[in-house]
Motif scaffolding. Structure first.
Motif, short mmCIF file in Angstrom:
data_model
loop_
_atom_site.label_atom_id
_atom_site.label_comp_id
_atom_site.label_asym_id
_atom_site.label_seq_id
_atom_site.Cartn_x
_atom_site.Cartn_y
_atom_site.Cartn_z
N THR A 239 0.82 -1.21 0.00
CA THR A 239 0.00 0.00 0.00
C THR A 239 0.85 1.27 0.00
O THR A 239 0.37 2.33 -0.40
N ASN A 240 2.10 1.16 0.46
CA ASN A 240 3.01 2.31 0.42
C ASN A 240 3.93 2.28 -0.79
O ASN A 240 4.81 3.13 -0.91
N TYR A 241 3.75 1.28 -1.68
CA TYR A 241 4.56 1.13 -2.89
C TYR A 241 6.05 1.10 -2.54
O TYR A 241 6.87 1.77 -3.17
N ALA A 242 6.37 0.29 -1.52
CA ALA A 242 7.74 0.19 -1.04
C ALA A 242 8.49 -1.01 -1.60
O ALA A 242 9.63 -1.25 -1.22
N VAL A 243 7.85 -1.76 -2.51
CA VAL A 243 8.51 -2.95 -3.06
C VAL A 243 9.80 -2.57 -3.77
O VAL A 243 10.83 -3.23 -3.63
N LEU A 244 9.77 -1.48 -4.54
CA LEU A 244 10.92 -1.10 -5.36
C LEU A 244 11.94 -0.27 -4.60
O LEU A 244 12.89 0.23 -5.20
N ALA A 245 11.79 -0.15 -3.27
CA ALA A 245 12.82 0.53 -2.49
C ALA A 245 14.11 -0.28 -2.51
O ALA A 245 15.20 0.28 -2.32
N CYS A 246 14.00 -1.58 -2.72
CA CYS A 246 15.17 -2.46 -2.86
C CYS A 246 15.02 -3.19 -4.19
O CYS A 246 14.01 -3.87 -4.42
N SER A 247 16.00 -3.08 -5.04
CA SER A 247 15.93 -3.74 -6.35
C SER A 247 16.93 -4.88 -6.47
O SER A 247 17.12 -5.41 -7.56
N ASP A 248 17.58 -5.25 -5.37
CA ASP A 248 18.51 -6.37 -5.38
C ASP A 248 18.20 -7.28 -4.20
O ASP A 248 17.51 -6.90 -3.25
N PHE A 249 18.73 -8.50 -4.27
CA PHE A 249 18.49 -9.50 -3.23
C PHE A 249 19.69 -10.43 -3.16
O PHE A 249 20.24 -10.80 -4.20
N PRO A 250 20.18 -10.79 -1.98
CA PRO A 250 19.61 -10.57 -0.64
C PRO A 250 19.97 -9.22 -0.03
O PRO A 250 19.45 -8.87 1.03
N THR A 251 20.87 -8.46 -0.65
CA THR A 251 21.16 -7.12 -0.14
C THR A 251 20.08 -6.15 -0.59
O THR A 251 19.20 -6.49 -1.39
N GLN A 253 19.91 -2.13 -2.01
CA GLN A 253 20.69 -0.97 -2.44
C GLN A 253 22.19 -1.25 -2.30
O GLN A 253 22.98 -0.36 -1.99
N GLY A 254 22.55 -2.53 -2.51
CA GLY A 254 23.95 -2.93 -2.45
C GLY A 254 24.51 -3.05 -1.05
O GLY A 254 25.71 -3.27 -0.88
N ARG A 255 23.66 -2.96 -0.03
CA ARG A 255 24.12 -3.00 1.35
C ARG A 255 23.25 -3.96 2.15
O ARG A 255 22.07 -4.16 1.85
N TRP A 256 23.84 -4.56 3.18
CA TRP A 256 23.08 -5.44 4.05
C TRP A 256 22.18 -4.65 4.99
O TRP A 256 21.14 -5.15 5.41
N TRP A 257 22.57 -3.44 5.33
CA TRP A 257 21.76 -2.61 6.23
C TRP A 257 21.75 -1.18 5.71
O TRP A 257 22.51 -0.33 6.13
N PRO A 258 20.87 -0.90 4.73
CA PRO A 258 20.84 0.44 4.12
C PRO A 258 20.26 1.48 5.09
O PRO A 258 19.76 1.16 6.16
N THR A 259 20.33 2.72 4.69
CA THR A 259 19.77 3.81 5.50
C THR A 259 18.25 3.65 5.58
O THR A 259 17.57 3.52 4.55
#
Length: 391
Positions: A239-251, A253-259
């Motif tokens: 509902t917040n359209y947050a699926v595309l906040a991360c486009s990689d997996f398992p990281t 935005q290229g980080r294990w713990w992004p901002t």
């Protein structure tokens, strides 16, 4: 449309009539299939069919949300005061000419209205189911011991009341412009409706209930609660359209713990796209929503693995263990696909379907199991004495 016209009850009677017409098909099928049976068989057939159609409605609701068709008709219950988009062609065309991609287009208006038609038809079926439940209860002597009613008619009554609540959530979804908390509650309410119907359609006979240890029963309840929490988190992501906040997996935005910004991301009482302070929702808030859902998935998968291991040791429950493994694998595949394939519609709808299947499986398990009663310590202590006296 202006705010004064968000609710227009003029087409309500025509909408209700159309829902009755759509419901005639399933009702005719049930009556044809059970014409030589008793009332119990007819009620059970109607309940099972309503459960199946409600599952389909949940999937179509996901399709409506994921195609951004929730505001395809910006008023409720009709479309610009008409019972169908056919009567609102000019208004839809005017809105589409201003914003060609929506939220109001001819295609999205039809998707939204078909969803409302199907929801109305399910409401009609549940109304008939409730009437039949009370009729059967009276035939059985009002629940007397001579003819016990297998399922109390109050189950169907609560289900009817709940579908009315769902209708209210649907109206608020439109009038409050996809307010995230309302849309999330609407999805959870649809899954609760599935569980209510499953409890009536699948309630086993007493001799088919499996006694299990208290520890296994507690594990089942805990995993069920974890599943509800995880589904709520998934709905919040969608509902917040947050699926595309991360486009990689398992990281991410290229980080294990992004901002991440949890304060704004999990502020519940706010409009879509708006943060806690009334400004635009920060991207870090969307990241927090997405990552919390991932962490919840890990927790739920661990709980499911434990539950499957325990269920596999019970011969009568092994098929449920296999079903949970299948649903968990389905959810992992569709969830990862949503991320790495840029949120494809098929995977997103399939992910909602997997959540609904998980709810049904866990509901069936809760119905099929009960805590086995251990032999009381006092009974074990007095048993040898009773045996000696008898001899």
């Amino acid at each position: 449309m202006d705010s004064a016209a968000l609710v227009n009850l003029e087409p309500l009677a025509r909408m209700a009539l159309l829902g009755c017409v759509i419901a005639l098909g399933p009702l005719a099928w049930v009556w044809a299939r059970t014409r030589s049976g008793d009332g119990r068989g007819r009620l059970r057939a109607l309940t099972v069919l309503t459960l199946f159609l409600t599952f389909d409605l949940v999937l179509f609701g996901a399709f409506t949300r994921l195609t951004d068709s929730g505001l395809g008709c910006p008023d409720w219950p009709g479309c610009y005061g008409s019972a169908s988009p056919l009567g609102a062609r000019d208004e839809i065309q005017a809105a589409q000419s201003v914003l060609p991609t929506g939220p109001v287009t001819h295609g999205k208006a039809w998707v939204e209205m078909v969803h409302r038609y199907l929801a109305t038809a399910v409401g009609v079926l549940i109304t008939v189911m409730t009437l039949l439940s009370w009729q059967q209860w009276r035939r059985d002597g009002r629940g007397s011991s001579e003819a016990p009613t297998r399922v109390s008619p109050w189950w169907a009554t609560v289900t009817l009341l709940w579908v009315c609540v769902q209708g209210a959530f649907g109206a608020f979804t439109v009038t409050l412009k996809l307010y995230p908390a309302i849309v999330t509650a609407h999805l959870l309410g649809g899954l609760a409706l599935l569980a209510l119907l499953a409890a009536q359609a699948w309630r086993p006979a007493a001799d088919r209930v499996v006694g299990v240890s208290s520890a296994l029963r507690r594990s089942l309840v805990i995993v069920s609660l974890l599943a509800v929490l995880q589904i709520a988190l998934g709905a919040w992501v969608s509902t917040n359209y947050a699926v595309l906040a991360c486009s990689d997996f398992p990281t991410c935005q290229g980080r294990w713990w992004p901002t991440m910004d949890f304060e704004h991301g999990f502020a519940v009482l706010r409009p879509l796209g708006v943060g806690k302070d009334g400004a635009w929702l920060p991207f870090a808030a969307l990241t927090a929503i997405h990552m919390t859902h991932r962490l919840g998935a890990l927790l739920l998968l661990g709980g499911l693995a434990w539950l499957v291991w325990r269920l596999a040791r019970e011969p009568a429950l092994r098929r449920y263990a296999a079903g949970l493994v299948g649903v968990a694998a389905w959810q992992v595949v569709t969830g990862v696909s949503n991320v790495v394939l840029d949120w494809p519609l098929l995977a997103a709808v399939a992910h909602t379907g997997g959540a609904a299947a998980l709810v049904l499986l866990l509901t069936a398990l809760l119905l099929r199991t009960t805590s086995a009663r251990p032999v009381a310590a006092s009974s074990r202590a007095t048993a040898p004495l009773v045996a000696r006296r008898a001899s």
